[in-house]
Motif scaffolding. Structure first.
Motif, PDB file in Angstrom:
ATOM      1  N   ARG A 118       0.827  -1.218   0.000  1.00  0.00           N
ATOM      2  CA  ARG A 118       0.000   0.000   0.000  1.00  0.00           C
ATOM      3  C   ARG A 118       0.859   1.266   0.000  1.00  0.00           C
ATOM      4  NH1 ARG A 118      -5.346  -0.936   0.887  1.00  0.00           N
ATOM      5  NH2 ARG A 118      -5.935  -2.999   1.650  1.00  0.00           N
ATOM      6  N   HIS A 119       2.031   1.187   0.623  1.00  0.00           N
ATOM      7  CA  HIS A 119       2.896   2.366   0.714  1.00  0.00           C
ATOM      8  C   HIS A 119       4.294   2.007   0.206  1.00  0.00           C
ATOM      9  CE1 HIS A 119      -0.037   4.509   3.313  1.00  0.00           C
ATOM     10  NE2 HIS A 119      -0.304   3.286   3.738  1.00  0.00           N
ATOM     11  N   LEU A 120       4.718   2.676  -0.849  1.00  0.00           N
ATOM     12  CA  LEU A 120       6.056   2.482  -1.403  1.00  0.00           C
ATOM     13  C   LEU A 120       6.767   3.822  -1.438  1.00  0.00           C
ATOM     14  CD1 LEU A 120       8.270   0.863  -2.885  1.00  0.00           C
ATOM     15  CD2 LEU A 120       7.063   1.364  -5.023  1.00  0.00           C
ATOM     16  N   SER A 121       7.932   3.885  -0.810  1.00  0.00           N
ATOM     17  CA  SER A 121       8.681   5.140  -0.778  1.00  0.00           C
ATOM     18  C   SER A 121      10.143   4.871  -1.127  1.00  0.00           C
ATOM     19  CB  SER A 121       8.570   5.791   0.605  1.00  0.00           C
ATOM     20  OG  SER A 121       9.047   7.118   0.569  1.00  0.00           O
ATOM     21  N   GLU A 154      -0.128   4.926  -1.704  1.00  0.00           N
ATOM     22  CA  GLU A 154       0.800   6.059  -1.723  1.00  0.00           C
ATOM     23  C   GLU A 154       2.128   5.615  -2.325  1.00  0.00           C
ATOM     24  OE1 GLU A 154       1.260   8.108   1.983  1.00  0.00           O
ATOM     25  OE2 GLU A 154      -0.853   7.872   2.532  1.00  0.00           O
ATOM     26  N   MET A 155       2.663   6.450  -3.213  1.00  0.00           N
ATOM     27  CA  MET A 155       3.973   6.167  -3.798  1.00  0.00           C
ATOM     28  C   MET A 155       4.786   7.453  -3.826  1.00  0.00           C
ATOM     29  SD  MET A 155       5.059   4.067  -7.213  1.00  0.00           S
ATOM     30  CE  MET A 155       4.077   5.032  -8.369  1.00  0.00           C
ATOM     31  N   ASN A 156       6.008   7.373  -3.312  1.00  0.00           N
ATOM     32  CA  ASN A 156       6.885   8.535  -3.258  1.00  0.00           C
ATOM     33  C   ASN A 156       8.181   8.223  -3.993  1.00  0.00           C
ATOM     34  OD1 ASN A 156       8.459  10.774  -2.627  1.00  0.00           O
ATOM     35  ND2 ASN A 156       7.632  10.957  -0.554  1.00  0.00           N
ATOM     36  N   LEU A 157       8.374   8.865  -5.128  1.00  0.00           N
ATOM     37  CA  LEU A 157       9.578   8.691  -5.935  1.00  0.00           C
ATOM     38  C   LEU A 157      10.321  10.024  -6.083  1.00  0.00           C
ATOM     39  CD1 LEU A 157       8.024   6.473  -8.764  1.00  0.00           C
ATOM     40  CD2 LEU A 157       9.353   5.687  -6.788  1.00  0.00           C
ATOM     41  N   ARG A 217      -5.227   1.684  -9.431  1.00  0.00           N
ATOM     42  CA  ARG A 217      -6.458   2.471  -9.273  1.00  0.00           C
ATOM     43  C   ARG A 217      -6.708   2.949  -7.845  1.00  0.00           C
ATOM     44  NH1 ARG A 217      -9.746   1.819 -13.890  1.00  0.00           N
ATOM     45  NH2 ARG A 217      -8.319   1.403 -15.612  1.00  0.00           N
ATOM     46  N   GLU A 218      -5.987   2.393  -6.863  1.00  0.00           N
ATOM     47  CA  GLU A 218      -6.195   2.801  -5.468  1.00  0.00           C
ATOM     48  C   GLU A 218      -5.283   3.952  -5.051  1.00  0.00           C
ATOM     49  OE1 GLU A 218      -8.600   1.541  -3.405  1.00  0.00           O
ATOM     50  OE2 GLU A 218      -9.274   0.541  -5.230  1.00  0.00           O
ATOM     51  N   LEU A 219      -4.425   4.417  -5.944  1.00  0.00           N
ATOM     52  CA  LEU A 219      -3.499   5.497  -5.604  1.00  0.00           C
ATOM     53  C   LEU A 219      -4.239   6.755  -5.175  1.00  0.00           C
ATOM     54  CD1 LEU A 219      -0.465   5.699  -8.094  1.00  0.00           C
ATOM     55  CD2 LEU A 219      -0.402   5.462  -5.616  1.00  0.00           C
ATOM     56  N   THR A 220      -3.886   7.261  -4.001  1.00  0.00           N
ATOM     57  CA  THR A 220      -4.439   8.532  -3.528  1.00  0.00           C
ATOM     58  C   THR A 220      -3.365   9.621  -3.480  1.00  0.00           C
ATOM     59  OG1 THR A 220      -4.041   7.944  -1.199  1.00  0.00           O
ATOM     60  CG2 THR A 220      -6.189   7.363  -2.142  1.00  0.00           C
ATOM     61  N   LYS A 221      -2.091   9.211  -3.337  1.00  0.00           N
ATOM     62  CA  LYS A 221      -0.998  10.185  -3.272  1.00  0.00           C
ATOM     63  C   LYS A 221       0.164   9.711  -4.150  1.00  0.00           C
ATOM     64  CE  LYS A 221      -2.088  11.624   1.481  1.00  0.00           C
ATOM     65  NZ  LYS A 221      -1.561  11.764   2.876  1.00  0.00           N
ATOM     66  N   LEU A 222       0.616  10.585  -5.029  1.00  0.00           N
ATOM     67  CA  LEU A 222       1.740  10.278  -5.908  1.00  0.00           C
ATOM     68  C   LEU A 222       2.722  11.447  -5.866  1.00  0.00           C
ATOM     69  CD1 LEU A 222       3.174   8.580  -8.051  1.00  0.00           C
ATOM     70  CD2 LEU A 222       1.689   9.628  -9.772  1.00  0.00           C
TER      71      LEU A 222
END
Length: 343
Positions: free
Chosen positions: A130-133, A154-157, A173-178
């Motif tokens: 669910r969370h990848l940073s 959430e994904m933080n690149l 499709r579930e991404l809320t924060k990019l």
């Protein structure tokens, strides 16, 4: 330090914190605490993990942040119960495909502040993630297989060297924060409009000239886009050549139009020609006449008000890409599309 372990052992504790203890290795006595579900080893000097760590079968959270690891320890692939893994602020240069393929229950993965250049295709195994940073690394690309992470929220690149994002991102499709600020992106995937739950997007400090088609339909609440190279509305002379469509384009437009009618013969027969179907999947829709076409004829832009069109607080406008099928549509009165000049 031993007293922490003894206390945990006698109390059959499920959580143990050995943060900031100047440890260079994991104490052997820790490996006997088989009930542990949370183990915090961050802010130490650990360079490797013992193979006996496999005895911690119930370990669900492991924090190895701010240590001296140069690679993701191979032993982690045996900790199949792991849900949260923190490896930030180490010296990791590569992400182990074997470890990623094994940690199928992982929900949170933090690889911030390392020296990672690429993520392996085996990331697709993290179906529960669910969370990848991966903030502040040396990433030059991310694999298309990230599209398999359909539960990613959430994904933080941020702060990498990415020049593009995979088109398959639209499958998340579930991404809320990019967060993809401070990279080298020149465009965003056209399919990003499919991210119907996206609320926060940070693309500041890139090389974007405009946003993708129908970008303004996203339900964003926050958009950070300063420090890019967006097009401006400046009148310049326009040279319009005569429109001569190739036979391939003419046929493609006819087939695409007929395929909209589910009762037509073409619509019914098209699934029998997978190569043709794949080719036509790259088609677009004219922003003016709404008719389909295969090859982009004219790239345009329109300027969208964040407050009026996207219901955000900002009074700024952003350039959004639009595609037109012909100069005939471009010269039609009543639309607000501008041709993009190439200088």
């Amino acid at each position: 330090m031993a007293e922490y372990v003894v206390r945990a052992s006698h109390g059959k504790a499920t959580s143990l914190s050995l943060s900031s203890k100047k440890l260079k290795e994991v104490p052997q006595c820790v490996l006997s605490l088989t009930n542990l579900s949370v183990l915090l080893l961050n802010n130490n000097r650990i360079t490797a993990l013992p193979s006996q760590l496999t005895s911690l079968l119930h370990l669900a959270e492991l924090n190895l942040g701010n240590n001296a690891l140069k690679e993701i320890p191979a032993v982690l692939r045996h900790l199949e119960s792991l849900k949260k893994l923190y490896l930030f602020s180490n010296q990791i240069t590569a992400v182990s495909p074997e470890v990623m393929a094994a940690l199928r229950n992982l929900v949170v993965l933090n690889l911030n502040h390392n020296q990672i250049q690429r993520l392996p295709p085996e990331m697709k195994s993290l179906r529960k993630l669910r969370h990848l940073s991966v903030l502040d690394n040396n990433l030059e690309e991310v694999p298309a297989e990230l599209g398999h992470l359909t539960k990613l929220s959430e994904m933080n690149l941020t702060s990498n060297k990415l020049s593009r994002l995979p088109e398959q991102l639209y499958q998340c499709r579930e991404l809320t924060k990019l967060h993809v600020a401070r990279n080298q992106l020149t465009s965003l995937p056209e399919g990003i409009v499919a991210l119907e739950k996206l609320q926060v997007l940070d693309v500041a400090g890139n090389k974007l000239s405009m946003f993708p088609v129908e970008f303004h339909l996203l339900p964003l609440k926050e958009l950070h886009f300063e420090g890019n190279r967006f097009v401006h509305c400046e009148p310049v002379p326009s040279v319009q050549d005569a429109e001569v469509l190739a036979l391939k384009e003419l046929v493609a437009r006819f087939v695409l139009w007929e395929n909209r009618n589910r009762f037509s013969l073409i619509h019914r027969r098209l699934p029998n020609y997978p190569l043709l179907t794949a080719l036509l999947a790259n088609g677009s829709c004219c922003a003016v006449c709404l008719r389909p076409f295969l090859t982009t004829w004219l790239e345009c832009v329109h300027f969208v008000s964040l407050r009026k069109d996207m219901k955000m607080r900002s009074s700024l406008t952003i350039p959004v890409r639009a595609l037109l099928c012909s100069y005939k549509c471009f010269n039609t009165e009543g639309h607000s599309y501008y041709g993009v000049a190439i200088r």
